[in-house]
Structure formats: C-alpha cells, structure tokens
Scaffold this motif. Structure first.
Motif, PDB file in Angstrom:
ATOM      1  N   SER A  91       0.853  -1.197   0.000  1.00  0.00           N
ATOM      2  CA  SER A  91       0.000   0.000   0.000  1.00  0.00           C
ATOM      3  C   SER A  91       0.882   1.239   0.000  1.00  0.00           C
ATOM      4  O   SER A  91       2.095   1.157   0.262  1.00  0.00           O
ATOM      5  N   GLY A  92       0.240   2.366  -0.247  1.00  0.00           N
ATOM      6  CA  GLY A  92       0.970   3.638  -0.206  1.00  0.00           C
ATOM      7  C   GLY A  92       1.503   3.917   1.191  1.00  0.00           C
ATOM      8  O   GLY A  92       2.636   4.376   1.363  1.00  0.00           O
ATOM      9  N   VAL A  93       0.708   3.618   2.206  1.00  0.00           N
ATOM     10  CA  VAL A  93       1.151   3.845   3.585  1.00  0.00           C
ATOM     11  C   VAL A  93       2.382   2.987   3.887  1.00  0.00           C
ATOM     12  O   VAL A  93       3.359   3.456   4.481  1.00  0.00           O
ATOM     13  N   ALA A 130       1.243  15.180  -1.086  1.00  0.00           N
ATOM     14  CA  ALA A 130       0.054  15.430  -0.279  1.00  0.00           C
ATOM     15  C   ALA A 130      -1.124  14.681  -0.854  1.00  0.00           C
ATOM     16  O   ALA A 130      -1.015  14.033  -1.892  1.00  0.00           O
ATOM     17  N   SER A 131      -2.244  14.817  -0.149  1.00  0.00           N
ATOM     18  CA  SER A 131      -3.485  14.202  -0.624  1.00  0.00           C
ATOM     19  C   SER A 131      -4.381  15.212  -1.332  1.00  0.00           C
ATOM     20  O   SER A 131      -5.334  14.834  -1.994  1.00  0.00           O
ATOM     21  N   VAL A 132      -4.108  16.470  -1.124  1.00  0.00           N
ATOM     22  CA  VAL A 132      -4.831  17.511  -1.856  1.00  0.00           C
ATOM     23  C   VAL A 132      -3.754  18.375  -2.471  1.00  0.00           C
ATOM     24  O   VAL A 132      -3.006  19.049  -1.785  1.00  0.00           O
ATOM     25  N   HIS A 183      -3.014   3.047  -7.433  1.00  0.00           N
ATOM     26  CA  HIS A 183      -4.440   3.002  -7.802  1.00  0.00           C
ATOM     27  C   HIS A 183      -5.126   4.357  -7.806  1.00  0.00           C
ATOM     28  O   HIS A 183      -6.327   4.447  -7.680  1.00  0.00           O
ATOM     29  N   LYS A 184      -4.362   5.434  -7.863  1.00  0.00           N
ATOM     30  CA  LYS A 184      -5.003   6.762  -7.840  1.00  0.00           C
ATOM     31  C   LYS A 184      -4.953   7.344  -9.261  1.00  0.00           C
ATOM     32  O   LYS A 184      -5.722   6.879 -10.100  1.00  0.00           O
ATOM     33  N   THR A 185      -4.044   8.294  -9.551  1.00  0.00           N
ATOM     34  CA  THR A 185      -3.968   8.676 -10.984  1.00  0.00           C
ATOM     35  C   THR A 185      -3.306   7.578 -11.802  1.00  0.00           C
ATOM     36  O   THR A 185      -3.464   7.528 -13.017  1.00  0.00           O
ATOM     37  N   TYR A 195       9.408  12.121  -1.922  1.00  0.00           N
ATOM     38  CA  TYR A 195       8.222  12.754  -2.503  1.00  0.00           C
ATOM     39  C   TYR A 195       7.113  11.718  -2.524  1.00  0.00           C
ATOM     40  O   TYR A 195       7.247  10.679  -3.166  1.00  0.00           O
ATOM     41  N   ASP A 196       6.055  11.987  -1.780  1.00  0.00           N
ATOM     42  CA  ASP A 196       4.921  11.059  -1.712  1.00  0.00           C
ATOM     43  C   ASP A 196       3.974  11.383  -2.877  1.00  0.00           C
ATOM     44  O   ASP A 196       3.173  12.315  -2.807  1.00  0.00           O
ATOM     45  N   ALA A 197       4.104  10.590  -3.930  1.00  0.00           N
ATOM     46  CA  ALA A 197       3.331  10.823  -5.159  1.00  0.00           C
ATOM     47  C   ALA A 197       2.067   9.971  -5.205  1.00  0.00           C
ATOM     48  O   ALA A 197       1.548   9.694  -6.291  1.00  0.00           O
TER      49      ALA A 197
HETATM   50  C1  LIG Z   1      -3.576   7.822  -0.477  1.00  0.00           C
HETATM   51  C2  LIG Z   1      -2.340   8.364   0.117  1.00  0.00           C
HETATM   52  C3  LIG Z   1      -1.441   7.528   0.775  1.00  0.00           C
HETATM   53  C4  LIG Z   1      -1.798   6.125   1.187  1.00  0.00           C
HETATM   54  O1  LIG Z   1      -1.937   5.239   0.232  1.00  0.00           O
HETATM   55  P1  LIG Z   1      -2.696   3.852   0.480  1.00  0.00           P
HETATM   56  O2  LIG Z   1      -2.380   3.169  -0.795  1.00  0.00           O
HETATM   57  O3  LIG Z   1      -4.110   4.210   0.692  1.00  0.00           O
HETATM   58  O4  LIG Z   1      -2.096   3.186   1.657  1.00  0.00           O
HETATM   59  C5  LIG Z   1      -0.229   8.038   1.183  1.00  0.00           C
HETATM   60  N1  LIG Z   1       0.077   9.312   0.981  1.00  0.00           N
HETATM   61  C6  LIG Z   1      -0.777  10.174   0.385  1.00  0.00           C
HETATM   62  C7  LIG Z   1      -0.355  11.570   0.192  1.00  0.00           C
HETATM   63  C8  LIG Z   1      -2.014   9.724  -0.052  1.00  0.00           C
HETATM   64  O5  LIG Z   1      -2.865  10.576  -0.590  1.00  0.00           O
END
Ligand SMILES: *Cc1c(COP(=O)(O)O)cnc(C)c1O
Length: 443
Positions: A96-98, A183-185, A238-240, A208-210
C-alpha cells in the motif's frame, strides 16, 4: 439474515451485495480524487494463482521455492516501473501507499528523528502525521513532525517562510532528518528544488509522496521529483496511476539497498503477488497510453473547475486556473447545504460520489473533518471512461441542481444514470473486451 448457523445464506448475501455494488458503479459519476478504475487486463492479472503463493525477498534472493514465473513477472514489473519513472531503482513490493511510506521512514530515519511535511488541513496525509493524531510517522515510527509553511491563497508550500523555519529550527538544535513532499490535496507542483537544496546542505533525506499524482508524474505532465531534488518517490498504484490497490517506491540507485531492506524484511513478508502482476500490467499500459491519459485528466479537471465556477461554485485557486493536477478544491460553506458532509451525502443520493474535505482555514472557523467547509473532486476515473471537456459541463450542471437548486435527488440520480450509459468502457488500455464494471462470475 446473517446468522452464524446459516453460512450459506450469508455466503449468498455477500455475492448479492457484490453484484449490487457493480450495478451501482455503472450508474454513478465517481469524482473521488484517490480512486480510479483499472482495465480488464489489470483485473485478469489480479485473479491468478499468484495470490496463493509466497515469494519473500527479492527476485533471485528468495527464501521460498516455486517462484520462477513470479520472479520473472516481478522483474518485469520493476523494469517497467523504472522506465516509466525514469528511475534507477524500483520496488513494486509495498502492498500500500502507507507501507511504501513506512518503508521509506524505516530506511531513512530512526525513532526520535525529525520529519517535515504538510499538515492534514493543508493537504497532508495521515501516514505523515504526528503521534497525537495516530499518524504513521509519529505513532509507528516515533518521529517528531514539523510542518511546511503553507500559502493558503496559492494552495502550496511557502518556500521562503519554510526555509526561514528550517533555519530557526536549526539554530535551536533541531535538525530535520527527512523532508516528505507530496500530499493528498495537491493541485499544484510543489517547490521541491529550492527546499531540497537546503535539505542537502544539511545532510537530510528527501522523499516525494506521489500517492495521488503518480500517473501524472510518470507521464511527465506534472513535475519530475527525482530530477528536482528528491532521493526517492513513494506512491499508491491506484489513484492517478490506474492499477491494482497497492504501493510502490522508485529511487536513485544509491538508496536501493536501504529501501529494499525497509520493504523486506522490515515491513512485508507476503507481498501480494497477484498485485505485483497487476502492477506490471498497469506500468506497461501507462508507458503506452499514460501521456495522453494524464493530459486529458488535467484538461478535464481544469474544464470542470471552469464549468463549476460558471454554475456558481467557489472553486479555489481560480487565479491560477484552478489546478494543474487531477484535483479541485471547492468551498461549500456558503452554499445552501452549508458544509462538505451535507454536499457529499446529497450528491451520493444523486449517484455522484465525491468526498468532503477540510479547507486550510476551516479550523479557524471552528469546523472539523465531520462537517468541513470544502469538498475535493478528482477527474481520474471519469477520464478513464472516455469523458472529455463537454462532459465536464454536464457534470457541473448535475452538481448545481443538487447543491443550489436542491432538486429531488432521485430525479437527478436518474439523469446521471442515463448520462452514464454511454461511458462503460475503459480507455487508454491495450484490451477492453469487458466493460469497466462488469461483474465476473466464476463460481
Ligand atoms: C492515499 C495516500 C497515501 C496512502 O496510500 P494507500 O495506498 O491508501 O495506503 C499516502 N500518501 C498520500 C499523500 C495519499 O494521498
């Protein structure tokens, strides 16, 4: 209904819920910025026997037998990811991203170290948050967290104020060990280069958290963090980036060893091998179609910002064209529905799925995440379904009918379902034999 002594009816109920979810997805407009819909090819890869196997370790250095095909797929996945992100090193194992972020925190920091990132109200993610908030960085890795200074009008990091803050902290003996961008936003590229220079002078790491913008970064339509000063990039797949749910890391070669060990053995044993296969597939799709797909995501986000403004919505950062990514932030506190939660609920009843969002100044107005002043929209999924600028006008109109005209939700829901009929295939993929939300029965 679901009683422990009647497993068969519980079992049937599960499948009926799954089918209902699929039918509903066919009729909705999904504007959740962190979601997307993957291709039939990605789905096919996700249902293979890899999901029943183990392959602990790195290809060629496994601690399990039976992995010869798994190894080849994982190597292909890493190679495709390197090519896509123009990176020397890639690791597709994080689940996962986390966990990709925590792998980096494990590789680059020790408990008690200090990290700088964005706070949650300014777009930061919970994985970077403080101990008190149960953030991964604070609570799990034991890091002290400092925030970037933020410019609420520009919706971005304030470089000069941040550099002054770093200096002030340094004078007090408080060294920043890791800078976490992303970031998330995240409507605009962040000023990585200037702050990274300061970071490097002080011997700090830069990640850099992409998670949100990986697809845009991969196709070079947003910013190029590895060339702008970042040591490594973490992201969700799974986002962009329209792959399976999962995480990934790319980096410069000099950091490869620590990162590999941060991923395994530190944080993963099983790394969900069917998702590795699906990640390899999406990287190939993005190499072929990512440029065109990402450009359209951004054009759609800008067009949606414009259309919503024309319908009376207060879309933030109008002076900068609303966004340069897939994300829009909209203030809804002075609409008839008054807060993000009410807007979220009403729109969901009308088959439009969005999420409420805290605005940078909400706390000062006594607002919290339950009833924040804003909503966040993203255009990744609707773009994947082939929507273009004219459809953005249509979506803005549906939203206006709910939020400003307060029309009956079931009436708008019907119109949305009708509008959605034409958009059932995934675009920007090699194979699209199945519709995007087909329910595939295998029992
Ligand atoms: C969604 C997100 C994550 C976490 O990703 P998961 O795949 O949901 O664990 C980490 N950092 C940012 C900035 C996010 O938006």
């Amino acid at each position: 209904m679901m009683t422990p002594d009647d497993p068969r009816s519980a079992y049937d109920k599960i499948f009926s819920l799954l089918e209902k979810h699929h039918s509903w997805m066919r009729e909705t407009i999904n504007l959740i910025a962190s979601e997307n819909v993957h291709s039939p090819a990605v789905r096919e890869a996700m249902q293979v026997d890899f999901s029943d196997r183990y392959a602990e370790g790195w290809p060629g250095e496994r601690v399990y037998a039976g992995t010869k095909y798994i190894d080849e797929v994982e190597i292909l996945g890493n190679e495709l990811t390197k090519e896509l992100f123009r990176a020397e090193f890639a690791d597709v194992r994080p689940i996962s991203g986390v966990l990709a972020n925590l792998s980096i925190l494990t590789a680059f920091t020790e408990p008690g170290d200090r990290m700088m990132c964005l706070s949650i109200p300014t777009g930061g993610h919970i994985s970077s948050a403080r101990h008190r908030l149960w953030g991964t960085a604070g609570r799990v890795r034991g890091l002290k967290v400092q925030y970037f200074k933020y410019d609420e009008y520009e919706l971005n990091i304030d470089v000069d104020a941040t550099i002054r803050k770093i200096e002030r902290l340094k004078q007090k003996g408080k060294h920043i060990d890791l800078f976490m961008f992303g970031a998330s936003v995240f409507p605009f590229p962040q000023p990585i280069d200037e702050i990274s220079q300061v970071a490097k002078e002080n011997g700090s790491y830069v990640n850099y958290d992409a998670a949100h913008v990986a697809g845009l970064v991969a196709s070079d339509n947003f910013q190029d963090p590895l060339r702008e000063g970042a040591d490594s990039l973490t992201f969700s797949t799974h986002k962009t980036l329209p792959g399976p749910q999962g995480g990934c890391i790319v980096a410069h070669e000099q950091f490869a060893d620590r990162i590999k060990r941060g991923v395994f053995p530190a944080l993963h044993s099983n790394h969900h091998l069917h998702h590795v296969a699906a990640k390899a597939v999406v990287m190939a799709e993005m190499l072929a179609f990512g440029k065109e797909y990402s450009q359209q995501i951004i054009k759609n986000a800008q067009a949606l910002g414009q259309a919503l403004t024309e319908e009376g919505f207060k879309v933030l950062a109008e002076h900068k064209g609303f966004t340069k990514s897939h994300v829009l932030l909209i203030e809804v506190a002075d609409t008839p529905l008054r807060n993000g939660r009410a807007v979220e609920e009403k729109l969901e009843d009308a088959n439009i799925i969005i999420n409420r969002n805290l605005l940078p100044w909400d706390k000062r107005f006594g607002r919290d995440y339950i009833r924040p002043g804003g909503i966040r929209l993203g255009t990744s999924e609707i773009t994947r379904l082939g929507m273009k600028e004219p459809e953005m006008t249509q979506i803005a109109e549906f939203m206006r009918r709910i939020v400003f005209n307060q029309e009956a939700t079931n009436k708008v829901a019907k119109d949305v379902a009708q509008f959605r009929k034409e958009f059932q295939k995934v675009f920007y993929a090699f194979d699209t034999a199945r519709d995007a939300y087909d329910y595939i029965k295998m029992r």
